[in-house]
Design a protein around this motif. Structure first.
Motif, PDB file in Angstrom:
ATOM      1  N   ALA A   1     -33.337  66.628  30.474  1.00  0.00           N
ATOM      2  CA  ALA A   1     -34.050  66.955  31.712  1.00  0.00           C
ATOM      3  C   ALA A   1     -33.663  68.352  32.196  1.00  0.00           C
ATOM      4  N   PHE A   2     -32.381  68.677  32.069  1.00  0.00           N
ATOM      5  CA  PHE A   2     -31.904  70.004  32.475  1.00  0.00           C
ATOM      6  C   PHE A   2     -32.582  71.092  31.643  1.00  0.00           C
ATOM      7  N   ILE A   3     -32.637  70.911  30.331  1.00  0.00           N
ATOM      8  CA  ILE A   3     -33.249  71.921  29.452  1.00  0.00           C
ATOM      9  C   ILE A   3     -34.736  72.054  29.746  1.00  0.00           C
ATOM     10  N   ALA A   4     -35.426  70.924  29.947  1.00  0.00           N
ATOM     11  CA  ALA A   4     -36.862  70.979  30.243  1.00  0.00           C
ATOM     12  C   ALA A   4     -37.116  71.749  31.527  1.00  0.00           C
ATOM     13  N   TRP A   5     -36.272  71.544  32.533  1.00  0.00           N
ATOM     14  CA  TRP A   5     -36.418  72.291  33.791  1.00  0.00           C
ATOM     15  C   TRP A   5     -36.092  73.765  33.582  1.00  0.00           C
ATOM     16  N   ALA A   6     -34.995  74.061  32.855  1.00  0.00           N
ATOM     17  CA  ALA A   6     -34.578  75.451  32.662  1.00  0.00           C
ATOM     18  C   ALA A   6     -35.591  76.241  31.868  1.00  0.00           C
ATOM     19  N   GLU A   7     -36.313  75.586  30.965  1.00  0.00           N
ATOM     20  CA  GLU A   7     -37.337  76.258  30.184  1.00  0.00           C
ATOM     21  C   GLU A   7     -38.644  76.387  30.955  1.00  0.00           C
TER      22      GLU A   7
ATOM     23  N   ALA B   1     -41.796  71.922  35.391  1.00  0.00           N
ATOM     24  CA  ALA B   1     -42.018  72.098  36.823  1.00  0.00           C
ATOM     25  C   ALA B   1     -43.151  71.214  37.332  1.00  0.00           C
ATOM     26  N   ARG B   2     -44.172  71.015  36.519  1.00  0.00           N
ATOM     27  CA  ARG B   2     -45.299  70.179  36.941  1.00  0.00           C
ATOM     28  C   ARG B   2     -44.992  68.698  36.800  1.00  0.00           C
ATOM     29  N   PHE B   3     -43.878  68.371  36.143  1.00  0.00           N
ATOM     30  CA  PHE B   3     -43.539  66.977  35.907  1.00  0.00           C
ATOM     31  C   PHE B   3     -42.142  66.678  36.426  1.00  0.00           C
ATOM     32  N   ALA B   4     -41.844  67.193  37.624  1.00  0.00           N
ATOM     33  CA  ALA B   4     -40.520  66.966  38.207  1.00  0.00           C
ATOM     34  C   ALA B   4     -40.248  65.471  38.367  1.00  0.00           C
ATOM     35  N   TRP B   5     -41.291  64.710  38.674  1.00  0.00           N
ATOM     36  CA  TRP B   5     -41.110  63.276  38.842  1.00  0.00           C
ATOM     37  C   TRP B   5     -40.620  62.628  37.547  1.00  0.00           C
ATOM     38  N   LEU B   6     -41.140  63.108  36.417  1.00  0.00           N
ATOM     39  CA  LEU B   6     -40.735  62.558  35.129  1.00  0.00           C
ATOM     40  C   LEU B   6     -39.283  62.928  34.816  1.00  0.00           C
ATOM     41  N   LEU B   7     -38.910  64.178  35.161  1.00  0.00           N
ATOM     42  CA  LEU B   7     -37.529  64.611  34.922  1.00  0.00           C
ATOM     43  C   LEU B   7     -36.561  63.853  35.815  1.00  0.00           C
ATOM     44  N   ASN B   8     -36.974  63.540  37.030  1.00  0.00           N
ATOM     45  CA  ASN B   8     -36.116  62.770  37.927  1.00  0.00           C
ATOM     46  C   ASN B   8     -35.937  61.343  37.424  1.00  0.00           C
ATOM     47  N   ILE B   9     -36.971  60.826  36.776  1.00  0.00           N
ATOM     48  CA  ILE B   9     -36.829  59.474  36.203  1.00  0.00           C
ATOM     49  C   ILE B   9     -35.879  59.519  35.003  1.00  0.00           C
ATOM     50  N   GLY B  10     -36.163  60.471  34.073  1.00  0.00           N
ATOM     51  CA  GLY B  10     -35.375  60.519  32.845  1.00  0.00           C
ATOM     52  C   GLY B  10     -33.973  61.086  33.032  1.00  0.00           C
ATOM     53  N   GLY B  11     -33.817  62.016  33.963  1.00  0.00           N
ATOM     54  CA  GLY B  11     -32.523  62.666  34.122  1.00  0.00           C
ATOM     55  C   GLY B  11     -31.705  62.183  35.294  1.00  0.00           C
ATOM     56  N   LEU B  12     -32.290  61.343  36.149  1.00  0.00           N
ATOM     57  CA  LEU B  12     -31.549  60.882  37.328  1.00  0.00           C
ATOM     58  C   LEU B  12     -31.610  59.359  37.473  1.00  0.00           C
ATOM     59  N   LEU B  13     -32.816  58.811  37.646  1.00  0.00           N
ATOM     60  CA  LEU B  13     -32.943  57.386  37.928  1.00  0.00           C
ATOM     61  C   LEU B  13     -32.422  56.521  36.777  1.00  0.00           C
ATOM     62  N   LEU B  14     -32.886  56.793  35.562  1.00  0.00           N
ATOM     63  CA  LEU B  14     -32.468  55.955  34.437  1.00  0.00           C
ATOM     64  C   LEU B  14     -30.971  56.093  34.139  1.00  0.00           C
ATOM     65  N   PRO B  15     -30.398  57.306  34.142  1.00  0.00           N
ATOM     66  CA  PRO B  15     -28.941  57.383  33.954  1.00  0.00           C
ATOM     67  C   PRO B  15     -28.166  56.660  35.044  1.00  0.00           C
TER      68      PRO B  15
END
Length: 368
Positions: free
Chosen positions: A99-105, A109-123
């Motif tokens: 999730a960090f790499i996807a955001w840094a690249e 940005a258009r899928f912040a909700w997906l990154l929050n699920i994969g990089g925050l909620l699920l962990p």
């Protein structure tokens, strides 16, 4: 270590893991913040470090739980359980890192909700699951509604980590493929360019090289190679380009008075190649300065060999030949006599006698 104390330690590690995971996401604006650029990008080491610490804390907690028999009910050995715990922690860490790499690249940005699920909620769910397993055990958790939800979140975290691993591996392979393709294209372009230049004549190559020079290139960048150029046509091409230098006479005077013999030598050869109508009587005084400096160089260095790119014997010979093309003057005659004496005192050299003859002929002309 008593089981209760080990459990407390494991729970403490999981609390830290959750806090580190939350901090990682919060520092990135929950994956909606702007990616810092330039020197500011160094600050990204902090959320990256907290993500690593989250995975490390979870790994230690999971390892402790597995080694105390957390997975014995499945018939696994302690070693198998420890391996599973470390593997799970690794995948959860990869989910956060992905999730960090996807955001840094700037691709997520258009899928912040997906990154929050994969990089925050699920962990967080996976860590909460491990905490519940620490408190209640595997069998009790698997039979409760809350446990089943957390098991689903944990499985999702593992899947997110696996997807991240595959995506990172694919990105790495793609980058290597593109780098190889660029290197191959560059090599092919270089070979094509080399073949094109090999098909050109030496004069054509020189014209192309000189065309790439800046219009305000100083004179010495053109003439310093003239003494070593054996081809008459190439010398003519250089002379033509040298005459286009802005402030030509100012540069010529500076070169003939330079402390660098190679610059003076190149300027003298330039004068030797110029058409007679382009020569100016005032240049005789500048040539006299070069003759005096060259005489001093010969006396100091003790021979007529190559020194600092300036072959002194050839330099003295060129001065004598150019002096014969300029109007005689007392100052020039005195400088030529000084150079003649220095050459005569030098050890034997292939150009010693020709230089002496040229200098004598130029110095012996009648003065006006």
């Amino acid at each position: 270590m008593p089981a209760t104390l080990a459990s407390i330690l494991g729970l403490g590690l999981l609390v830290l893991a959750m806090l580190f995971t939350l901090a990682t996401s919060a520092m990135l604006g929950f994956y909606t913040g702007r990616v810092p650029q330039g020197a500011n990008g160094m600050g990204l080491i902090v959320p990256l470090a907290t993500g690593v610490l989250a995975a490390l804390a979870m790994a230690l907690a999971g390892l402790s739980w597995a080694l105390r028999g957390g997975l014995d009910s499945l018939g696994w050995t302690r070693a198998q359980g420890a391996g599973a715990a470390l593997g799970a922690a690794l995948l959860v860490g990869l989910a956060i890192f992905g999730a960090f790499i996807a955001w840094a690249e700037a691709r997520g940005a258009r899928f912040a909700w997906l990154l929050n699920i994969g990089g925050l909620l699920l962990p967080l769910g996976a860590m909460a699951l491990l905490a519940l397993l620490e408190l209640r055990g595997l069998q009790a958790v698997s039979q409760s509604g809350t446990g089943r939800v957390l098991l689903a979140l944990g499985a999702g975290a593992l899947l997110a980590g696996l997807v991240s691993a595959l995506a990172l591996g694919y990105a790495q392979a793609l980058a290597q493929h593109q780098a190889l393709a660029r290197a191959r294209e560059a090599r092919q372009a270089e070979q094509a360019e080399q073949a094109r230049r090999n098909a050109m004549s030496p004069a054509e190559r020189l014209r192309e090289e000189l065309a790439a020079y800046s219009p305000d290139s100083p004179l010495w960048t053109l003439t310093s190679s003239l003494p070593a150029e054996p081809d008459a046509l190439r010398r003519t091409i250089v002379v033509e380009r040298a005459l286009e230098v802005p402030h030509f006479e100012q540069d010529l005077r500076e070169n003939l008075g330079s402390e660098h013999g190679i610059y003076r030598h190149g300027a003298v050869v330039l004068l030797a190649e110029l058409p007679p109508e382009r020569l100016q009587p005032a240049w005789a005084a500048w040539l006299a300065e070069d003759a005096r400096r060259t005489a001093d160089d010969i006396r100091t260095l003790g021979d007529l060999a190559m020194h600092g790119g300036d072959e002194l014997g050839a330099h003295a010979l060129a001065i004598g030949r150019v002096a014969a093309r300029l109007p005689p003057s007392p100052a020039l005659a005195a400088a030529l006599a000084r150079l003649h004496a220095a050459v005569a005192a030098a050890p034997a050299h292939a150009l010693r006698e020709p230089a002496l003859q040229a200098l004598q002929a130029a110095a012996s002309r009648p003065l006006p």
